[in-house]
Design a protein around this motif. Sequence first.
Motif, PDB file in Angstrom:
ATOM      1  N   THR A 180       1.066  -1.571  -0.337  1.00 46.62           N
ATOM      2  CA  THR A 180       0.015  -0.251   0.219  1.00 46.62           C
ATOM      3  C   THR A 180       1.042   1.139   0.240  1.00 46.62           C
ATOM      4  OG1 THR A 180      -1.963   0.991   1.634  1.00 46.62           O
ATOM      5  CG2 THR A 180      -0.228   0.025   2.338  1.00 46.62           C
ATOM      6  N   LEU A 199       1.859   4.111   1.379  1.00 41.73           N
ATOM      7  CA  LEU A 199       2.479   5.378   2.654  1.00 41.73           C
ATOM      8  C   LEU A 199       1.557   6.751   3.449  1.00 41.73           C
ATOM      9  CD1 LEU A 199       4.498   4.947   5.133  1.00 41.73           C
ATOM     10  CD2 LEU A 199       5.883   7.015   4.599  1.00 41.73           C
ATOM     11  N   PHE A 216       7.862  -2.391  11.194  1.00 42.83           N
ATOM     12  CA  PHE A 216       8.058  -1.759  10.155  1.00 42.83           C
ATOM     13  C   PHE A 216       7.939  -0.425   9.521  1.00 42.83           C
ATOM     14  CE2 PHE A 216       8.204  -0.016   5.608  1.00 42.83           C
ATOM     15  CZ  PHE A 216       9.589   0.191   5.591  1.00 42.83           C
ATOM     16  N   SER A 266       5.909   5.573  -2.686  1.00 46.10           N
ATOM     17  CA  SER A 266       5.404   4.882  -1.407  1.00 46.10           C
ATOM     18  C   SER A 266       4.982   3.483  -0.981  1.00 46.10           C
ATOM     19  CB  SER A 266       3.731   5.664  -2.499  1.00 46.10           C
ATOM     20  OG  SER A 266       3.768   4.712  -3.553  1.00 46.10           O
ATOM     21  N   ASN A 267       5.708   2.771  -2.002  1.00 46.74           N
ATOM     22  CA  ASN A 267       5.443   2.043  -1.577  1.00 46.74           C
ATOM     23  C   ASN A 267       5.745   1.380  -0.287  1.00 46.74           C
ATOM     24  OD1 ASN A 267       4.709  -1.618  -1.977  1.00 46.74           O
ATOM     25  ND2 ASN A 267       5.290  -1.321  -4.441  1.00 46.74           N
ATOM     26  N   VAL A 268       5.107   0.987   1.058  1.00 50.25           N
ATOM     27  CA  VAL A 268       5.716   0.361   1.772  1.00 50.25           C
ATOM     28  C   VAL A 268       6.469  -0.781   1.337  1.00 50.25           C
ATOM     29  CG1 VAL A 268       4.568   0.271   3.803  1.00 50.25           C
ATOM     30  CG2 VAL A 268       3.337   1.075   2.855  1.00 50.25           C
ATOM     31  N   LEU A 269       5.666  -1.883   1.190  1.00 47.29           N
ATOM     32  CA  LEU A 269       6.211  -3.040   0.720  1.00 47.29           C
ATOM     33  C   LEU A 269       7.798  -3.017   0.421  1.00 47.29           C
ATOM     34  CD1 LEU A 269       5.343  -6.253   1.463  1.00 47.29           C
ATOM     35  CD2 LEU A 269       4.551  -6.703  -1.103  1.00 47.29           C
ATOM     36  N   GLY A 289       9.916  -0.759   0.560  1.00 45.26           N
ATOM     37  CA  GLY A 289      10.763  -0.153   1.813  1.00 45.26           C
ATOM     38  C   GLY A 289      10.926  -1.774   2.862  1.00 45.26           C
ATOM     39  N   GLN A 290       9.917  -2.336   3.220  1.00 43.07           N
ATOM     40  CA  GLN A 290       9.913  -3.299   3.479  1.00 43.07           C
ATOM     41  C   GLN A 290      10.454  -4.401   3.513  1.00 43.07           C
ATOM     42  OE1 GLN A 290       6.677  -5.894   4.669  1.00 43.07           O
ATOM     43  NE2 GLN A 290       7.236  -5.885   6.839  1.00 43.07           N
ATOM     44  N   VAL A 343      10.957   4.991   1.949  1.00 43.03           N
ATOM     45  CA  VAL A 343       9.260   5.617   1.702  1.00 43.03           C
ATOM     46  C   VAL A 343       8.738   5.892   2.254  1.00 43.03           C
ATOM     47  CG1 VAL A 343       8.289   3.195   1.117  1.00 43.03           C
ATOM     48  CG2 VAL A 343       8.594   3.786   3.295  1.00 43.03           C
ATOM     49  N   THR A 344       7.403   7.097   1.072  1.00 42.33           N
ATOM     50  CA  THR A 344       7.534   8.371   1.256  1.00 42.33           C
ATOM     51  C   THR A 344       5.865   8.681   1.023  1.00 42.33           C
ATOM     52  OG1 THR A 344       7.893   9.512  -0.641  1.00 42.33           O
ATOM     53  CG2 THR A 344       9.777   9.550   1.284  1.00 42.33           C
TER      54      THR A 344
END
Lengths: 538, 538
Positions: free
Chosen positions: A18, A20, A79, B195-198, B200-201, B207-208
């Motif tokens: 998704t 952020l 996270f 923007s993609n949280v995944l 980042g993880q 991520v922003t």
Amino acid sequence: MAAEGDLEALAAARPLLTDLYQVTMALGYWRAGRARDAAEFELFFRRCPFGGAFALFAGLRDCVRFLRAFRLRDADVRFLASALPPDTDPAFFEHLRALDCSGVTVRALPEGSLAFPGVPLLQVSGPLLVVQLLETPLLCLVGYASLVATSAARLRLIAGPEKRLMEMGLRRAQGPDGGLTASTYSYLGGFDSSSNVLAGQLRGVPVTGTLAHSFVTSFSGSEVPPDPMLAPAAGEGPGVDLAASAKVWLARVCAHLELGVQEPHPGERAAFVAYALAFPRAFQGLLDSYSVRRSGLPNFLAVALALAELGYRAVGVRLDSGDLLQQAREVREVLQTTAAHFQVPWLERLCITVSNNVDEEALARLAQEGSEVNVVGIGTSVVTCPQQPSLGCVYKLVSVGGQPRMKLTEDPEKQTLPGSKAAFRLLGADGALLSDVLQLVEEPPPQAGQELRVWPRGAREPCTVTPAQVEPLLQLWVQKGQLCQPLPSLAESRAFAQLSLSRLGLAHRWLHGPELYQVALSEKLQALVDSLSARGSP
Amino acid sequence: MAAEGDLEALAAARPLLTDLYQVTMALGYWRAGRARDAAEFELFFRRCPFGGAFALFAGLRDCVRFLRAFRLRDADVRFLASALPPDTDPAFFEHLRALDCSGVTVRALPEGSLAFPGVPLLQVSGPLLVVQLLETPLLCLVGYASLVATSAARLRLIAGPEKRLMEMGLRRAQGPDGGLTASTYSYLGGFDSSSNVLAGQLRGVPVTGTLAHSFVTSFSGSEVPPDPMLAPAAGEGPGVDLAASAKVWLARVCAHLELGVQEPHPGERAAFVAYALAFPRAFQGLLDSYSVRRSGLPNFLAVALALAELGYRAVGVRLDSGDLLQQAREVREVLQTTAAHFQVPWLERLCITVSNNVDEEALARLAQEGSEVNVVGIGTSVVTCPQQPSLGCVYKLVSVGGQPRMKLTEDPEKQTLPGSKAAFRLLGADGALLSDVLQLVEEPPPQAGQELRVWPRGAREPCTVTPAQVEPLLQLWVQKGQLCQPLPSLAESRAFAQLSLSRLGLAHRWLHGPELYQVALSEKLQALVDSLSARGSP
């Protein structure tokens, strides 16, 4: 297949897939004490793709799977904590840990439905925080699936009902899942099969495939197969050395075609023999590794006739370069004369498959009257949708706490339609589609045979319509997290899509410059839009 | 994160993510006794994407992960058995069950390398059957990753080094993995965040994100936050009711801007207050839910000034519709006059983020001299690459059993370059790239300072070149299934990509009508091509 299903669910349905800002907004709602406010979002598109006048809705099954598995794991919450300010209240993360979709209700069109601009594909209601978090994954799951299904439906309209369409674009997709999605939803949209084995295993899409140039070019002709013998199809009688038999047949074929027997490439023939030994009942030849006319076709015929002598029928040939229509014609002619010459009548009707960057325009040519092409393989075009690679779906808040919400913005096209809505499809006496109507959920449904005053979208005047039949469009699929009716199978949705398309007026089905299909608002909905616009929204 | 890694590996790296014809060919090879023949394939593209003269190579890490996990499970083999003829020799399935990539060797460009047409991105060698099976998944993993990285690099060239670029296209991607791939490789190509949280993880992409219109429109202004009090930034002194303080500031702001105090939308202000309560140190406003000038901007300023009184600095604003360049200019002007009027100097330098279907052309406008835009969010354009949604990579057999192989076909552009090859990049004394040279692996490498005679691809005459430096292009990453050097991190590959690009001549970097970069063949390789073409291939 339970383990497989779990794996697929885990892989596809990660809540952190998704943006952020969904999470920062979640914190904002939570801090404002609004996490559990009752909210409703609508997922829709603003314009039909590819310059057409319709789209097919797809992706519901994936959305339902995602919602039902939705749950943040500890590692996910950790996270998120690392991505948010360090002084964020720990109670927020406790809220996230407990989050699931048990409060979420989803109404949606059935998969394979015709869909039009502004008509909700999905209505998602539930606690504000969680339905907001769902925005990005739902858009991701619906947008591409619907785009591919629509692209496939257009290609099916061009091809007509007889030609078989095979999707083979996995290698051009946006990574593994892009490929799986493309294969699944091009089938839903009207293709017959896919090359993608995983789509067969996980989604039940029929899979087909033959051989590539590398198989052909890997043979030089000097290879000695460990077992060159092939038994007759009927299983009785002595086996035959297929390579030796093909050599004998090659001489006859070359004499018939007035070619030198040295011309056809020996490696290509060895490859065909190897393939025929592996697939005696499903022999196919890829003809253009060297030269179709001087090598591929005579080699193929030699092996096919050697097989025929043993009682096996070859199934087809494939062309992958050059002028496909013209070559298919020439190949058919040779098949016909050869069938007659050697008295093997079925040979003339062999399936001719073509591929090589086929798009809508190329397909129209291949599908023209008199074309000898039977199967068209389409990859890049259906998988990447180069005409318009995104459907541009949006997910907009329409009500919160029972109050309608509307976005105005600097751009009138980006305005939204407020309020919790019902949607109906109006049909004429002949079953043809007249109009989709959006109205507020509390209004009584339109009645068959009764005149209705509606505002076509974008019009300055209302008009009247008298439907002979009225169909509600949105069905309840998930209520408070529970599936409330079985989802149709992929094959059922595929059949439904073809049926839906057949009821759409011809002028709406045109692929270029079609007549736009009417989507209208009820008088009450139009009045709400006008009043909120005038007030600068609620 | 081990479990996460496993899951990701399982999800992405399924051997059945392949075209069925790879499996039918596998049976063909096996039946011909050639499953273990030593073969080599090259993965390359034929034309640079987007009308440019370069591409960036990406996806190696995913390929290595895939190869190392490659293993058919029982359920996979059973599915393949169901898709092949029922009389297929069971020994073939035993062969499949035992299959892995322990015999596979991979040379490749480092990730983030500049890549040019015909130069191998990957060289994959090993047993014929298994390296054939790898074709589709490797193409799927490399093609889109490299396309997105290249698209991102072009956008970075347009934006210049200062503007921050944020990828936000997850919702427009080809399903979940398409989104993850896009976020990862747009970062590699030169974006600053996603923007993609995944992403980042799983991939460590920064991520922003801020807030969406739905957050703003979800507030009517009548909501009562459970705790409206905010403590000062320094932590000392009494807290303040932020909503009440913002109301006071709104009056001052409206007086300064000559607006009626009733004009700004109260719901929007409530949303900003809620967001500021959640993120007092990272407050941002999305300005265009109603009207930027008459509502979004005064509301934002009221909340930002209320925060400032408590010692907090807002970080920025976002615009998502209308004429972004013009609005950014107007917003900056208001920020400047307001900063001066209220003596809050940092306010004038707030970050202005814009988004809304930004493509290369729109970005060029936003990046022009004097633009007040600081951050550009790009979604659909970088994720779907609408200019050219597929790189069109191919994977071609170049040798088997030590013998070179070549495909001729009906289409000269689809001919392949035979033989096991080495590739070198020739540089001038100033470090600028002169030419890439492909030669047979057994030839001695080009020497710095020595004149070399080569055949530029497509030329009818050879030419000479004297490099000041020579760099080998292809590195050994996987030998017989074992990783032989650590893969660079994503951030390292990103830095390498920017370095590589900076060494490319300016005229090759032009995005439209660039000078093509020279790829040349050694005299021996050219002679091999000529002799195989003349013979109709081996």
